[in-house]
Enzyme design. Structure first.
Site, PDB file in Angstrom:
ATOM      1  N   ASP A 129      -3.856 -11.947 114.040  1.00 30.20           N
ATOM      2  CA  ASP A 129      -3.811 -11.344 112.454  1.00 30.20           C
ATOM      3  C   ASP A 129      -2.457 -11.990 112.130  1.00 30.20           C
ATOM      4  O   ASP A 129      -1.337 -11.891 112.871  1.00 30.20           O
ATOM      5  CB  ASP A 129      -4.081  -9.989 112.161  1.00 30.20           C
TER       6      ASP A 129
HETATM    7  N1  URA Z   1      -6.547  -6.705 118.135  1.00 35.77           N
HETATM    8  C1  URA Z   1      -6.388  -6.643 116.526  1.00 35.77           C
HETATM    9  O1  URA Z   1      -7.085  -5.947 115.882  1.00 35.77           O
HETATM   10  N2  URA Z   1      -5.462  -7.756 115.994  1.00 35.77           N
HETATM   11  C2  URA Z   1      -5.104  -8.921 116.447  1.00 35.77           C
HETATM   12  O2  URA Z   1      -4.642  -9.588 116.250  1.00 35.77           O
HETATM   13  C3  URA Z   1      -5.145  -8.642 117.982  1.00 35.77           C
HETATM   14  C4  URA Z   1      -6.689  -7.846 118.560  1.00 35.77           C
END
Ligand code: URA
Length: 257
Positions: free
Chosen positions: A119
């Site tokens: 993310d």
């Molecule tokens: N889990 C998440 O919630 N976000 C990420 O970026 C990676 C794993």
């Protein structure tokens, strides 16, 4: 007469298979072809566990080549970067909203893509490559490559909730697989998962009533590096590419029986 000086009319007429070892080594930056022939004649180069002799040909897709016992990759066309992704940078090649992308932190050539996604708010290790087979293997849930995260959450997590995370929590796209979870400090979790669903860690924590305040990826299969600062990158070593390939079921570098 060295191997590269051997005239064509001494060849036995059979179409040779593979590429000359010294050519492959030279392409990988081990010096001129003459220098690489010397490495071979000194007995320092092994192919699939056997000391190579001059004239040896290799299949760049499948043979495992070692110099002084250290494996080198034999695919000079492939590049594998390890980036410490900073917060706020998106894990796509292009962002329609004009945000900074992970590829903008890397050399422009050759073109690479991220292996999976973090993310925008997540930090930590991200591999970028032009190696499609490895990308598929590392991201496909059936290959079970582990990803380990450091997760700062709101408030201390009760032992009951840690057990729930370990055993699997119900999300809107189904129950999560068992995870490895510990709480080294109140409000700080280490979570290892191998499914890689969208926003999985954040949703798992939300399911037990804790908001994620900071999320950092520490490990992708056998790959970890705590020395890269945010925005910094390096090439994966040949040994790391081989270890990641083997952890994800890509047998390109496996020694031949
Ligand atoms: N889990 C998440 O919630 N976000 C990420 O970026 C990676 C794993």
């Amino acid at each position: 007469m060295t191997d590269s000086e051997r005239p064509w009319y001494l060849d036995d007429g059979e179409a040779p298979e593979g590429e000359r070892l010294q050519k492959v080594l030279a392409q990988r930056g081990w010096g001129s072809r003459r220098a690489c022939e010397l490495l071979i004649s000194e007995g320092r180069v092994a192919v699939n566990g056997e000391i190579a002799v001059l004239g040896r040909r290799v299949n760049p897709d499948s043979d495992r080549v070692e110099i002084d016992g250290v494996a080198i990759g034999v695919r000079p066309d492939l590049v594998h970067y390890l980036l410490n992704k900073p917060r706020g940078v998106v894990s796509t090649v292009h962002d329609p909203h004009g945000r900074q992308t992970v590829v903008s932190l890397l050399p422009p050539e050759p073109a690479v893509h991220p292996v999976g996604r973090l993310d925008a708010d997540t930090e930590g290790l991200l591999i970028l490559t032009n190696d499609g087979e490895l990308t598929f293997a590392v991201t496909h849930p059936s290959r079970g490559v582990e990803k380990e995260y450091l997760v700062h959450v709101s408030g201390r997590v009760s032992s009951g909730n840690i057990r729930r995370l370990r055993e699997g929590v119900e999300l809107e796209d189904g129950r999560t697989a068992p995870a490895v979870v510990s709480q080294p400090q109140p409000g700080v979790l280490r979570i290892t998962i191998h499914e890689g669903r969208n926003r999985q860690v954040r949703r798992m924590c939300a399911a037990i009533g804790h908001e994620v305040v900071r999320l950092v990826r520490l490990r992708i299969g056998p790959i970890r590096d705590s020395s890269l600062s945010p925005g910094q990158w390096r090439h994966l070593t040949s040994d790391e590419v081989i270890a990641l390939s083997s952890a994800s079921g890509v047998d390109r570098y496996a020694p031949k029986a």
